[in-house]
Design a protein around this motif. Structure first.
Motif, PDB file in Angstrom:
ATOM      1  N   MET A  70       0.795  -1.241   0.559  1.00  0.00           N
ATOM      2  CA  MET A  70       0.183   0.138  -0.292  1.00  0.00           C
ATOM      3  C   MET A  70       0.982   1.501   0.108  1.00  0.00           C
ATOM      4  O   MET A  70       0.620   2.252  -0.491  1.00  0.00           O
ATOM      5  CB  MET A  70      -1.195   0.051   1.006  1.00  0.00           C
ATOM      6  CG  MET A  70      -1.924   0.785   1.615  1.00  0.00           C
ATOM      7  SD  MET A  70      -3.708   0.928   1.715  1.00  0.00           S
ATOM      8  CE  MET A  70      -3.025   1.045   3.979  1.00  0.00           C
ATOM      9  N   LEU A 155      -5.486  -1.547   1.343  1.00  0.00           N
ATOM     10  CA  LEU A 155      -4.599  -2.534  -0.180  1.00  0.00           C
ATOM     11  C   LEU A 155      -5.809  -2.386  -1.642  1.00  0.00           C
ATOM     12  O   LEU A 155      -5.328  -1.634  -1.943  1.00  0.00           O
ATOM     13  CB  LEU A 155      -3.941  -3.457  -0.427  1.00  0.00           C
ATOM     14  CG  LEU A 155      -3.177  -3.690  -1.494  1.00  0.00           C
ATOM     15  CD1 LEU A 155      -2.045  -2.877  -1.499  1.00  0.00           C
ATOM     16  CD2 LEU A 155      -2.534  -4.774  -0.529  1.00  0.00           C
ATOM     17  N   SER A 158      -6.888   0.932  -2.228  1.00  0.00           N
ATOM     18  CA  SER A 158      -5.172   2.003  -2.726  1.00  0.00           C
ATOM     19  C   SER A 158      -5.658   1.941  -4.227  1.00  0.00           C
ATOM     20  O   SER A 158      -5.334   1.814  -5.417  1.00  0.00           O
ATOM     21  CB  SER A 158      -4.453   1.932  -2.088  1.00  0.00           C
ATOM     22  OG  SER A 158      -3.799   0.508  -2.033  1.00  0.00           O
TER      23      SER A 158
END
Length: 183
Positions: A70, A155, A158
């Protein structure tokens, strides 16, 4: 997105995969072995602490520090947003919250991410620029359950945001929805 999209890796010009070792799986459309014979025009950047068969086939392999994917994505977003490399028309028409994303990613510089990921800042910056320049035929591969992490939801979120800001949604070489989303 409202659906789990299919990454159109066969038509993408630039692919980033994080821990998705697609060379050692059942043969599917997104298997790396299916990408042979592309004439060298497609670029694959592979992030994985392990040197896998996919890493061996990638144009570039980075042994990212486990659990820091991330940070890499946030730094890419920082570069793309701060340098105005995002798909402005797509973002304006098809997304919500971009005005909140801009200040959110500001502290996540490639220099910050280099400490987290153990990937040099100049490589993170270059990859972000190359990815944005290849868009919309660029995809940060969302994975087929590449790995589990404590922050897995964030994650994946994103990654979705990164793909969205370059405008690769519902287009050849990008992410293709598996269902219709009414606008």
């Amino acid at each position: 997105y409202g659906t789990f999209p299919t990454p159109d890796v066969l038509n993408a010009d630039y692919i980033i995969m994080a821990g998705a070792n697609r060379s050692e799986v059942l043969i599917t459309l997104d298997s790396i072995d299916q990408l042979k014979g592309d004439g060298g025009q497609r670029k694959l950047v592979y992030l994985d602490p392990r040197f896998t068969k996919t890493a061996a086939k990638a144009n570039e392999w980075f042994p990212i520090k486990p659990g820091s994917d991330m940070a890499f994505v946030l730094a890419m977003l920082n570069v793309i947003v701060s340098e105005g490399l995002y798909a402005k028309e797509f973002v304006e028409k098809m997304t919500v919250g971009f005005d909140m994303l801009v200040p959110h990613v500001k502290p996540y510089t490639p220099e910050w991410a280099a400490k987290e990921t153990e990937i040099p800042a100049e490589d993170i910056r270059r990859i972000a620029r190359e990815f944005a320049n290849a868009a919309p035929k660029a995809v940060f591969y969302p994975g087929r359950r590449s790995s589990f992490a404590d922050d897995d939801v964030q994650l994946r979120r994103s990654m979705a945001i990164l793909n969205a800001v370059v405008g690769n949604w519902d287009t050849e070489g990008g992410l293709v929805p598996n269902s219709v989303i009414k606008l």
